[in-house]
Scaffold this active site. Sequence first.
Site, mmCIF file in Angstrom:
data_model
loop_
_atom_site.group_PDB
_atom_site.id
_atom_site.type_symbol
_atom_site.label_atom_id
_atom_site.label_comp_id
_atom_site.label_asym_id
_atom_site.label_seq_id
_atom_site.Cartn_x
_atom_site.Cartn_y
_atom_site.Cartn_z
ATOM 1 C CG HIS A 330 -1.964 0.986 1.297
ATOM 2 N ND1 HIS A 330 -2.516 1.462 2.471
ATOM 3 C CD2 HIS A 330 -2.619 1.613 0.310
ATOM 4 C CE1 HIS A 330 -3.466 2.322 2.203
ATOM 5 N NE2 HIS A 330 -3.545 2.446 0.888
ATOM 6 C CE1 TYR A 345 -1.557 -5.374 11.999
ATOM 7 C CE2 TYR A 345 0.580 -5.020 10.957
ATOM 8 C CZ TYR A 345 -0.794 -4.876 10.955
ATOM 9 O OH TYR A 345 -1.407 -4.237 9.903
ATOM 10 C CG HIS A 360 4.543 2.340 7.738
ATOM 11 N ND1 HIS A 360 3.937 1.493 8.647
ATOM 12 C CD2 HIS A 360 5.756 1.791 7.471
ATOM 13 C CE1 HIS A 360 4.732 0.478 8.893
ATOM 14 N NE2 HIS A 360 5.850 0.621 8.204
#
Length: 437
Positions: A330, A345, A360
């Site tokens: 992404h 995670y 990010h």
Amino acid sequence: MPKYQSGFGNSFETEAVEGALPVGRNSPQKVAFGLYAEQLSGSPFTAPRATNERSWLYRILPSVGNIGRFERVDAGLWLSAPETELHLPMGPQRWDPIPLPDYPQTFIGGVHTITTAGDVSTHTGMASHIYLITKSMENEYFYNADGEMLFIPQQGGVRFCTEFGIIDTEPGEIAVIPRGVKLRVELLGGSARGYLCENYGGSFTLPERGLIGANCLANPRDFLTPVAAYEERDGIGASLYVKWGGGLWRTEIDHSPLDVVAWHGNYAPYKYDLRLFSPVGPVLFDHADPSIFTALTSPSETPGTANVDFVLFPDRWLVTEDTFRPPWYHMNIMSEFMGLIYGVYDAKPEGFVPGGFSLHNSMTPHGPDAEAFEGASTAELKPQKLSGTMAFMFESRIPQRVTEYAAKLGELQTGYVDCWRGLERRFVERSVATSRG
């Protein structure tokens, strides 16, 4: 044990002494028990009814009556936007947990700013902090005039003694303290570490559910607001700290400002158990946008574009067919500060540990590391439950600047970008042509 009232954005009323709350009016000529009436406004007077926030407080002394002259004091590592002291090269960044200090440190000195975004003076943007507390505040009080504070305990419980009552939190819960609300932060045992979002913009609210309908995500009934509880302490020789205009200010007081005997209104602190979040997701194929995990949002003037979103990644089932199940690769207009409260995670099984955090930024590519990609690409796609995990994001429309403190931390993982180095070229033209055959 603290007591609470349930519901999000409700107009509450509560009194610690029976008869202290005026009936049918806000500011009678004489308030019962010799109390003072004081309004606390979280929005302009003329804000639309749906966004108008205010509460009436009935207190032993009005706020203006127990303060002296303010002096500016060193804010330590608590910084505000715009923060331009350092320009790091763009790219993804990740940190290991910051250790707790081995010396006494209260909340006032325990806030360490990691990123800032926007401009505190124009009520836009946010800041992401880590708090490290080893000592309860005693004769110290605080309120934030710059922003609303969203606390996320990661290690150790924290008690917030506020003007409106008492809130206890533990890892897996959050507390939200509105702008201007006075408080004292105490430990519930040992020390405490956690994350803090300082929201300069509009107050957090529940996101619209749209086609999801009336249920799931964060349900209003699960938010808890404290009942009235007051302190009557005189001659204490205490300090009141205020964060205002990006700086920290202090005045000496001789009376506890947590002296509200009764209150009513819809502007008040609250807590929420993140484990009560009811996630939704696709049940056949493909991956929904992570916006479906938004628990709270601070809207901007642009519809659908958040000043800051608070997004959760809790326990959930993965059931989609023929789908790459972790978050996809992404590039995003939004900037993403992420933390891990407990567990693992799924997109970063190695190197991202509880108490750690990552950034990010806007238009910075990111996604699963090589190990996660390989595992997700070859896994048997049977129903799988992600359990014992709780991660979150502060997601803002504004790029987040890393502070000099955060950039120089020994916990900064300088090799973080290497987690994508193992991604291989997999393109085989013949197989593509054959599949089109």
